[in-house]
Design an enzyme around this catalytic site. Structure first.
Site, mmCIF file in Angstrom:
data_model
loop_
_atom_site.group_PDB
_atom_site.id
_atom_site.type_symbol
_atom_site.label_atom_id
_atom_site.label_comp_id
_atom_site.label_asym_id
_atom_site.label_seq_id
_atom_site.Cartn_x
_atom_site.Cartn_y
_atom_site.Cartn_z
ATOM 1 N N SER A 31 -9.392 -8.039 2.662
ATOM 2 C CA SER A 31 -8.869 -6.676 2.511
ATOM 3 C C SER A 31 -10.035 -5.683 2.425
ATOM 4 O O SER A 31 -10.877 -5.675 3.328
ATOM 5 C CB SER A 31 -7.944 -6.626 1.287
ATOM 6 N N ASP A 79 -0.167 -7.433 9.865
ATOM 7 C CA ASP A 79 -0.605 -7.331 8.482
ATOM 8 C C ASP A 79 0.300 -6.327 7.759
ATOM 9 O O ASP A 79 0.338 -5.146 8.119
ATOM 10 C CB ASP A 79 -2.067 -6.859 8.480
ATOM 11 N N HIS A 83 -1.205 -10.838 4.262
ATOM 12 C CA HIS A 83 -2.417 -10.064 4.042
ATOM 13 C C HIS A 83 -3.301 -10.892 3.124
ATOM 14 O O HIS A 83 -2.891 -11.193 2.018
ATOM 15 C CB HIS A 83 -2.052 -8.727 3.384
#
Ligand SMILES: *[C@@H]1O[C@H](CO)[C@@H](O)[C@H](O)[C@H]1NC(C)=O
Ligand SMILES: *[C@@H]1O[C@H](CO)[C@@H](O)[C@H](O)[C@H]1NC(C)=O
Ligand SMILES: *[C@@H]1O[C@H](CO)[C@@H](O)[C@H](O)[C@H]1NC(C)=O
Length: 411
Positions: free
Chosen positions: A194, A291, A358
């Site tokens: 991330s 995502d 994610h």
């Protein structure tokens, strides 16, 4: 990237924080699926925190001025001189208000971080859970600056006392790890998920340059390929937010110069797609083409969907209508075309699946387990090892949702 607002809800620091802390802003909804087929009591490796008190005099501090921190589990056997450095993620803070809120949370202060963190997935020390990296020195660098380790402003805001020093944290942590033995690394991998995936893109070559010239160094950003794209209403809030964040944190001067000297505004170099052509170090990009964070905050931010046509679809991909899946598919096509420099690179790798997920490397059930997502029958762990060690070319791109039956999609 506006999801940072939700992050502020993290106010209490549990003594043990799971390695995938970037999920916490969804209220732990992911925790349910983390260990469906892994023996959690056996899997739990808790690693003590190392707080870098001596970084404070270098001005390398978290948002609240507290020292930065990391967790190190030493390698053993053939892994003794191999280093895996995982940069923690957790969104960004874009303005003084969100940064000062964040300064009172584990993502802005080491005072709120727990004493230990659970090492799972790519951080696991168990061979069956992490086949190629289990014996390496494994480090989780805590994220407490809100700028993907790029900020560098000398002045401290007199009212909020917020510090913008992410770049100095990067430098101080790397110096400490080098002194702890990383200076003689023979193999190394920089990774992160991330916002930590963005860190991995931005600092990849710098990481390589810190290590011995003879070392084999590679980078594997996970869920960090946030793209610069118009949303469904034709707006582009991300560009605005990123520019605001880069300005607030004074980040431009530490973004790769080859990029900032060409792009206007230079803050665009925070988007990995504009960095790709300049990165010299071999990269394996791990990302879902669907995502959920990119769907929610880049393709369909709340402001672009005032009638809430997308609300159910954004929360649960199985509720998306065919026309919405077509819009998402165009977005994923754009993302995949932006990855062309990696597809064309001899050393580059791609693991782009179509799961609604994610962060897939630091979650055991997604990284390597009997029910993990697979492409060409390889788990992400197997593909990453194949790519790192050159056992095979890894340029895996999935077919469009919902074709992949190995996905869990319960984000
Ligand atoms: C989990 O570990 C316990 C204790 O070692 C063992 O008894 C049990 O069979 C394991 N469960 C699975 C599903 O592997
Ligand atoms: C972790 O910290 C605890 C408490 O300070 C200490 O007792 C333990 O020995 C430490 N573990 C390691 C592996 O250093
Ligand atoms: C998503 O929606 C489907 C169909 O309505 C439902 O069966 C499933 O449980 C939902 N998943 C989540 C994670 O809420």
């Amino acid at each position: 990237m506006a999801f940072i607002l939700i992050l502020i809800f993290i106010t209490v620091a549990p003594r043990t924080i799971y390695a995938n802390t970037q999920f916490q802003y969804h209220g732990g909804s992911v925790a349910k699926k983390v260990l469906p087929d892994v023996n959690s009591t056996n899997a739990m490796l808790l690693v003590n925190i190392t707080v870098l008190n001596n970084a404070v005099f270098k001005g390398a501090v978290c948002l609240d001025g507290s020292p930065p921190a990391y967790h190190l589990h030493r390698g053993f056997g053939s892994g003794a001189n191999r280093w895996l450095v995982h940069m923690e993620g957790g969104g960004w803070c874009y303005d003084m208000l969100s940064c000062s809120g964040r300064a009172a949370s584990p993502l802005g202060s080491s005072l709120y971080m727990g004493d230990t963190i659970a090492f799972t997935g790519i951080l696991s020390d168990v061979r069956s859970q992490n086949p190629d990296f289990y014996s390496w020195n494994r480090v989780m660098v805590r994220y407490c600056d809100g700028s993907s380790f790029t900020g560098d402003v000398e002045e401290v805001d007199p009212i909020t006392k917020v510090h913008f020093r992410g770049q100095r944290i990067w430098q101080a942590v790397m110096e400490d790890l080098l002194a702890k033995g990383m200076y003689k690394a023979r193999q190394a991998l920089l990774t992160g998920c991330s916002a930590g995936g963005v860190t991995t893109f931005i600092h990849c070559d710098r990481f390589n340059d810190l290590l011995p010239g003879s070392a084999k160094v590679k980078c594997m950003p996970d869920a960090g390929f946030f793209i610069d794209s118009n949303d469904i209403s034709g707006g582009n809030q991300q560009r605005f937010l990123v520019d605001q964040m880069v300005t607030l944190h004074g980040s431009s001067k530490h973004l790769p110069v080859a990029c900032t000297s060409e792009m206007i505004p230079s803050s665009l170099c925070f988007f990995p797609q504009y960095l790709l052509q300049w990165i010299r170090t071999p990269l394996l990009v791990v990302n879902s083409a669907y995502d959920p964070l990119q769907i929610r905050f880049i393709l369909v931010p709340a402001a672009a969907d005032p009638n809430n046509y997308w609300r159910n679809c954004k929360m649960n991909i199985t509720r998306c209508a065919p026309w919405q899946l077509r819009v998402m598919e165009e977005f994923t096509d754009y993302m995949i075309s932006a990855l062309t420099p990696v597809s064309n690179s001899r050393t580059g790798g791609l693991f782009i699946n179509s799961c609604y997920a994610h962060c897939q490397t630091n979650v055991q059930a997604l990284w390597h387990s009997p029910s993990s997502p697979r492409l060409y029958s390889k788990t992400i762990a197997e593909a990453a090892g194949d790519w790192y060690f050159g056992r095979s070319v890894v340029k895996y791109i999935d077919c469009p949702y919902p074709c992949d039956s190995t996905c869990n999609n319960s984000f």
